[in-house]
Design a protein around this motif. Structure first.
Motif, PDB file in Angstrom:
ATOM      1  N   ASP A 131       0.859  -1.173   0.000  1.00 43.38           N
ATOM      2  CA  ASP A 131       0.000   0.000   0.000  1.00 43.38           C
ATOM      3  C   ASP A 131       0.904   1.235   0.000  1.00 43.38           C
ATOM      4  OD1 ASP A 131      -1.890   1.957   0.441  1.00 43.38           O
ATOM      5  OD2 ASP A 131      -2.640   1.125   2.324  1.00 43.38           O
ATOM      6  N   LEU A 132       0.650   2.184  -0.896  1.00 37.19           N
ATOM      7  CA  LEU A 132       1.466   3.398  -0.959  1.00 37.19           C
ATOM      8  C   LEU A 132       0.746   4.611  -0.388  1.00 37.19           C
ATOM      9  CD1 LEU A 132       3.107   3.107  -4.505  1.00 37.19           C
ATOM     10  CD2 LEU A 132       3.989   2.344  -2.280  1.00 37.19           C
ATOM     11  N   GLY A 133      -0.426   4.392   0.183  1.00 35.66           N
ATOM     12  CA  GLY A 133      -1.200   5.527   0.666  1.00 35.66           C
ATOM     13  C   GLY A 133      -2.056   6.117  -0.437  1.00 35.66           C
ATOM     14  N   GLU A 134      -2.260   5.340  -1.497  1.00 37.85           N
ATOM     15  CA  GLU A 134      -3.052   5.827  -2.623  1.00 37.85           C
ATOM     16  C   GLU A 134      -4.535   5.832  -2.296  1.00 37.85           C
ATOM     17  OE1 GLU A 134      -2.513   1.321  -3.581  1.00 37.85           O
ATOM     18  OE2 GLU A 134      -1.333   2.935  -2.671  1.00 37.85           O
ATOM     19  N   SER A 135      -5.281   6.601  -3.067  1.00 35.88           N
ATOM     20  CA  SER A 135      -6.733   6.609  -2.962  1.00 35.88           C
ATOM     21  C   SER A 135      -7.371   5.725  -4.018  1.00 35.88           C
ATOM     22  CB  SER A 135      -7.274   8.036  -3.110  1.00 35.88           C
ATOM     23  OG  SER A 135      -6.816   8.856  -2.064  1.00 35.88           O
ATOM     24  N   LEU A 136      -6.600   5.421  -5.065  1.00 36.29           N
ATOM     25  CA  LEU A 136      -7.110   4.578  -6.141  1.00 36.29           C
ATOM     26  C   LEU A 136      -5.980   3.705  -6.662  1.00 36.29           C
ATOM     27  CD1 LEU A 136      -9.558   3.965  -8.012  1.00 36.29           C
ATOM     28  CD2 LEU A 136      -8.644   5.710  -9.571  1.00 36.29           C
ATOM     29  N   LEU A 162      -9.585  -0.552 -10.068  1.00 40.35           N
ATOM     30  CA  LEU A 162      -9.916  -0.278 -11.463  1.00 40.35           C
ATOM     31  C   LEU A 162      -8.919  -1.053 -12.315  1.00 40.35           C
ATOM     32  CD1 LEU A 162     -11.433   1.388 -13.679  1.00 40.35           C
ATOM     33  CD2 LEU A 162      -9.673   3.149 -13.382  1.00 40.35           C
ATOM     34  N   VAL A 163      -9.417  -1.740 -13.330  1.00 38.85           N
ATOM     35  CA  VAL A 163      -8.562  -2.462 -14.278  1.00 38.85           C
ATOM     36  C   VAL A 163      -8.627  -1.739 -15.614  1.00 38.85           C
ATOM     37  CG1 VAL A 163      -8.221  -4.612 -15.568  1.00 38.85           C
ATOM     38  CG2 VAL A 163      -8.828  -4.686 -13.132  1.00 38.85           C
ATOM     39  N   GLU A 210     -11.166  11.343 -14.777  1.00 37.88           N
ATOM     40  CA  GLU A 210     -12.503  11.489 -14.188  1.00 37.88           C
ATOM     41  C   GLU A 210     -12.697  10.547 -13.006  1.00 37.88           C
ATOM     42  OE1 GLU A 210     -14.998  10.735 -17.502  1.00 37.88           O
ATOM     43  OE2 GLU A 210     -14.383  12.564 -18.586  1.00 37.88           O
ATOM     44  N   ARG A 211     -12.225   9.314 -13.127  1.00 40.71           N
ATOM     45  CA  ARG A 211     -12.366   8.366 -12.022  1.00 40.71           C
ATOM     46  C   ARG A 211     -11.591   8.853 -10.796  1.00 40.71           C
ATOM     47  NH1 ARG A 211     -15.525   7.138 -15.154  1.00 40.71           N
ATOM     48  NH2 ARG A 211     -16.078   5.093 -16.012  1.00 40.71           N
ATOM     49  N   ALA A 212     -10.375   9.343 -11.018  1.00 37.19           N
ATOM     50  CA  ALA A 212      -9.560   9.816  -9.902  1.00 37.19           C
ATOM     51  C   ALA A 212     -10.189  11.038  -9.250  1.00 37.19           C
ATOM     52  CB  ALA A 212      -8.158  10.136 -10.394  1.00 37.19           C
TER      53      ALA A 212
END
Length: 268
Positions: A131-136, A162-163, A210-212
């Motif tokens: 985990d890098l602390g990402e939101s997505l 998301l793929v 848009e997803r981010a």
């Protein structure tokens, strides 16, 4: 064996804790971090360059940090988009870790950055567990890599929120079996969105942005079954994270890798 297992768990728990702090820090400044994972040659850099260029055209403050074992080629390519880009050379380490990412962001990431794209080392094994602390978390695969990629790398695809399928312009020439690929994705990660793209033709260009952005605005993200199971079976509550970061908490079978201090280079 028990000592080695305990060491692995301690390293991963330490990373997990730092990742959660970094996630909180980024959220406080209004930055959405997107972790991009793929094997080498997936077209990740080409797609990211196109997305960054589009972000700049739209006046959307974005930045990118790209990690590689060697060369600054990807940073030079991404810098052509006109957004802030930083290259991290990992000196042989096959993945980024949360502490490394935090260190490279300190003093570099512009304060007004809304989207931070982290292009992880080209590898679908090691990076999947950190985990890098990402939101997505986004996992990419090209049509030239074969339909069984999700089955060969179930942790990477199983923890994806998301793929993204790249190089759709080559699908017919490569004999890509779209339905077989989608079925394999569903097998390891039921319900995850699959986005089909082509950096060359512009197919679905901008959808990743848009997803981010929607995540930054509070939209719910996909909660992978594998992530929930890992959290539920983890000892204590050290792997539990606030929603909606469903991938947080490393995969229980992950193996940490010792590494030297990486070098950082700024481009653009």
């Amino acid at each position: 064996m028990c000592r080695l297992t305990d060491l692995r768990q301690a390293v991963l728990e330490r990373n997990d804790s730092r990742a959660e702090r970094l996630r909180t820090e980024l959220a406080a400044r209004g930055t959405v971090a997107v972790n991009l994972l793929s094997s080498p040659g997936s077209g990740k850099t080409a797609l990211l360059e196109a997305e960054l260029r589009l972000a700049r055209e739209r006046g959307l403050p974005a930045a990118a940090l790209t990690a590689d074992l060697a060369t600054e080629n990807d940073a030079r390519r991404l810098a052509r988009s006109g957004v802030p880009v930083k290259q991290v050379l990992t000196d042989g380490l096959c993945h980024l870790e949360a502490e490394m990412l935090a260190g490279h962001l300190a003093g570099w990431l512009p304060k007004n950055t809304r989207l931070l794209f982290v292009e992880n080392v080209g590898n679908l094994v090691c990076p999947a567990s950190y985990d890098l602390g990402e939101s997505l978390r986004v996992v990419l695969a090209s049509v030239t890599e074969g339909e069984d990629k999700p089955l060969k790398y179930p942790t990477a695809f199983g923890l994806a929120q998301l793929v993204v399928v790249t190089k759709q312009d080559l699908a017919q020439a490569a004999g890509f079996d779209r339905e077989a690929f989608l079925a394999n994705v569903r097998q390891v990660n039921p319900g995850v969105e699959v986005l089909e793209t082509s950096a060359r033709t512009g197919l679905n260009l901008g959808t990743l942005l848009e997803r981010a952005l929607s995540v930054g605005e509070g939209a719910a993200v996909h909660r992978p079954v594998m992530a929930r199971q890992a959290r539920e079976h983890a000892p204590g509550d050290s792997h539990a994270h606030a929603e909606p970061h469903a991938h947080s908490g490393p995969h229980p079978h992950a193996e940490p890798h010792p590494h030297a201090e990486p070098h950082a280079h700024v481009q653009g």
